[in-house]
Design a protein around this motif. Structure first.
Motif, short mmCIF file in Angstrom:
data_model
loop_
_atom_site.label_atom_id
_atom_site.label_comp_id
_atom_site.label_asym_id
_atom_site.label_seq_id
_atom_site.Cartn_x
_atom_site.Cartn_y
_atom_site.Cartn_z
N THR A 1 74.11 15.63 69.33
CA THR A 1 74.60 14.67 70.31
C THR A 1 75.37 15.37 71.42
O THR A 1 76.11 16.32 71.18
CB THR A 1 75.52 13.64 69.63
N GLY A 2 75.18 14.89 72.66
CA GLY A 2 75.91 15.44 73.79
C GLY A 2 75.29 16.70 74.36
O GLY A 2 75.99 17.48 75.04
N ARG A 3 74.00 16.91 74.11
CA ARG A 3 73.33 18.12 74.60
C ARG A 3 71.98 17.80 75.22
O ARG A 3 71.31 16.84 74.83
CB ARG A 3 73.12 19.12 73.46
N LEU A 4 71.60 18.60 76.20
CA LEU A 4 70.22 18.63 76.67
C LEU A 4 69.57 19.79 75.93
O LEU A 4 69.98 20.94 76.10
CB LEU A 4 70.15 18.86 78.18
N CYS A 5 68.60 19.48 75.09
CA CYS A 5 67.95 20.51 74.27
C CYS A 5 66.63 20.91 74.91
O CYS A 5 65.76 20.06 75.15
CB CYS A 5 67.72 19.99 72.85
N LEU A 6 66.49 22.19 75.17
CA LEU A 6 65.29 22.74 75.78
C LEU A 6 64.50 23.50 74.71
O LEU A 6 65.07 24.36 74.02
CB LEU A 6 65.65 23.70 76.92
N THR B 1 72.73 13.55 76.06
CA THR B 1 73.97 13.44 76.82
C THR B 1 74.07 12.04 77.43
O THR B 1 73.15 11.24 77.34
CB THR B 1 74.05 14.48 77.95
N GLY B 2 75.18 11.78 78.10
CA GLY B 2 75.34 10.53 78.84
C GLY B 2 74.96 10.67 80.29
O GLY B 2 75.24 9.78 81.11
N MET B 3 74.29 11.79 80.64
CA MET B 3 73.92 12.07 82.02
C MET B 3 72.40 12.08 82.16
O MET B 3 71.67 12.11 81.17
CB MET B 3 74.51 13.41 82.47
N GLY C 1 58.26 19.84 92.42
CA GLY C 1 58.17 18.53 91.78
C GLY C 1 59.40 18.23 90.95
O GLY C 1 60.16 19.13 90.58
N LEU C 2 59.60 16.95 90.63
CA LEU C 2 60.79 16.50 89.92
C LEU C 2 60.41 15.56 88.78
O LEU C 2 59.62 14.64 88.96
CB LEU C 2 61.74 15.79 90.89
N GLN C 3 60.97 15.83 87.60
CA GLN C 3 60.89 14.92 86.46
C GLN C 3 62.32 14.56 86.07
O GLN C 3 63.18 15.45 85.96
CB GLN C 3 60.20 15.59 85.27
N THR C 4 62.60 13.27 85.87
CA THR C 4 63.94 12.86 85.45
C THR C 4 63.90 12.34 84.02
O THR C 4 62.96 11.64 83.64
CB THR C 4 64.52 11.79 86.39
N VAL C 5 64.92 12.69 83.25
CA VAL C 5 64.99 12.27 81.84
C VAL C 5 66.30 11.52 81.65
O VAL C 5 67.39 12.09 81.76
CB VAL C 5 64.95 13.49 80.89
N LYS C 6 66.22 10.22 81.37
CA LYS C 6 67.43 9.42 81.24
C LYS C 6 68.12 9.69 79.90
O LYS C 6 67.50 10.22 78.97
CB LYS C 6 67.12 7.94 81.40
N PRO C 7 69.39 9.34 79.79
CA PRO C 7 70.11 9.57 78.54
C PRO C 7 69.40 8.97 77.34
O PRO C 7 68.94 7.83 77.38
CB PRO C 7 71.46 8.87 78.78
N GLY C 8 69.27 9.77 76.29
CA GLY C 8 68.64 9.32 75.05
C GLY C 8 67.15 9.56 74.96
O GLY C 8 66.55 9.38 73.90
N LEU D 1 72.19 18.57 85.07
CA LEU D 1 72.60 17.30 84.49
C LEU D 1 73.57 16.63 85.44
O LEU D 1 74.57 17.23 85.85
CB LEU D 1 73.26 17.52 83.13
N VAL D 2 73.28 15.37 85.82
CA VAL D 2 74.08 14.67 86.83
C VAL D 2 74.39 13.24 86.37
O VAL D 2 73.68 12.69 85.53
CB VAL D 2 73.34 14.63 88.18
N PRO D 3 75.45 12.63 86.92
CA PRO D 3 75.86 11.29 86.47
C PRO D 3 74.86 10.18 86.76
O PRO D 3 74.75 9.22 86.00
CB PRO D 3 77.17 11.05 87.23
#
Length: 240
Positions: free
Chosen positions: A42-47, A80-82, A95-102, A121-123
């Motif tokens: 929890t609280g991480r962006l896992c690559l 994360t919450g970001m 190009g851009l891919q966005t991944v929402k929290p969860g 990671l941004v708010p």
């Protein structure tokens, strides 16, 4: 010994419970496969360098970023919450891919890999579409792509002995597409390296393209990618 009806009933219930437990154990697989991304804390962006959360994992804390050398990334999980912003090129370009929290995301589809060149990671998701925040107070910054994305050039003003201009001269490799003027002065851009030249659009001729103090802008045609010098001035009337 006399066996009562109550004892018989209890014995029957115990036997039924044991049978139920045995049947439950029998249907469990011997080696259950792990669920995708289940190891991401929890609280991480896992690559991951494998698909579906497999392979080697790298953890990124909230607010983390990498403008270059993102490594091999074939899948991600965002706990994360970001918002996670994943870019196809270094320096938040391409190009851009966005991944929402969860959520998780995959970067291999039908055997074709989508390369991750940088990330942050941004708010809010809207902040994935801009890179202006890289420009610091007091700097003139130009960018190779729209909205402050792509390769960043920070210009250090110098005094041109021949012209007396306090600014910067540069070649076509800089090719500004967007600009952030975080100085206390205005910016006058020119198409020639010697602080001269003009642009023509229809019946109108422009001797300078101005970016006021504190403003950021994606440069419109016919000026896009044509700047070769700029000077800092106290008032726009001082533009050449």
């Amino acid at each position: 010994m006399t066996i009562t009806r109550t004892q018989i009933r209890r014995g029957s219930l115990l036997a039924a419970l044991l049978a139920l437990l045995c049947s439950a154990f029998l249907v469990l697989p011997a080696n259950a496969e792990p669920l995708p991304f289940e190891d991401c804390p929890t609280g991480r962006l896992c690559l991951y360098d494998g698909s579906q959360g497999s392979g080697t994992r790298v953890d990124v804390a909230e607010g983390g970023k990498a403008e270059r050398d993102a490594g091999t990334v074939l899948s991600v999980k965002n706990t994360t919450g970001m918002w996670a912003c994943m870019y196809g090129r270094p320096e938040y370009g391409g190009g851009l891919q966005t991944v929402k929290p969860g959520n998780g995301d995959e970067y291999v589809t039908a055997g074709v890999r989508w390369v991750v060149g940088s990330y942050k990671l941004v708010p809010t998701r809207a902040l994935c579409f801009t890179g202006y925040e890289r420009c610091q107070d007091g700097q003139v910054c130009t960018f190779a792509e729209k909205n402050g994305r792509g390769a960043l050039t920070v210009h250090t003003p110098g005094l041109d002995a021949a012209t007396g201009n306090h600014g910067s001269s540069y070649g076509p490799e800089v090719a500004p597409v967007s600009v952030f003027n975080r100085t206390a002065e205005h910016l006058c851009f020119y198409p020639n390296a010697d602080y001269s030249g003009s642009w023509t659009q229809g019946a109108t001729t422009y001797g300078a393209y101005v970016v006021l103090r504190g403003q950021s802008v994606t440069v419109p045609p016919p000026f896009t990618g044509t700047f070769r010098s700029h000077e800092l001035v106290a008032g726009t009337s001082e533009c050449q």
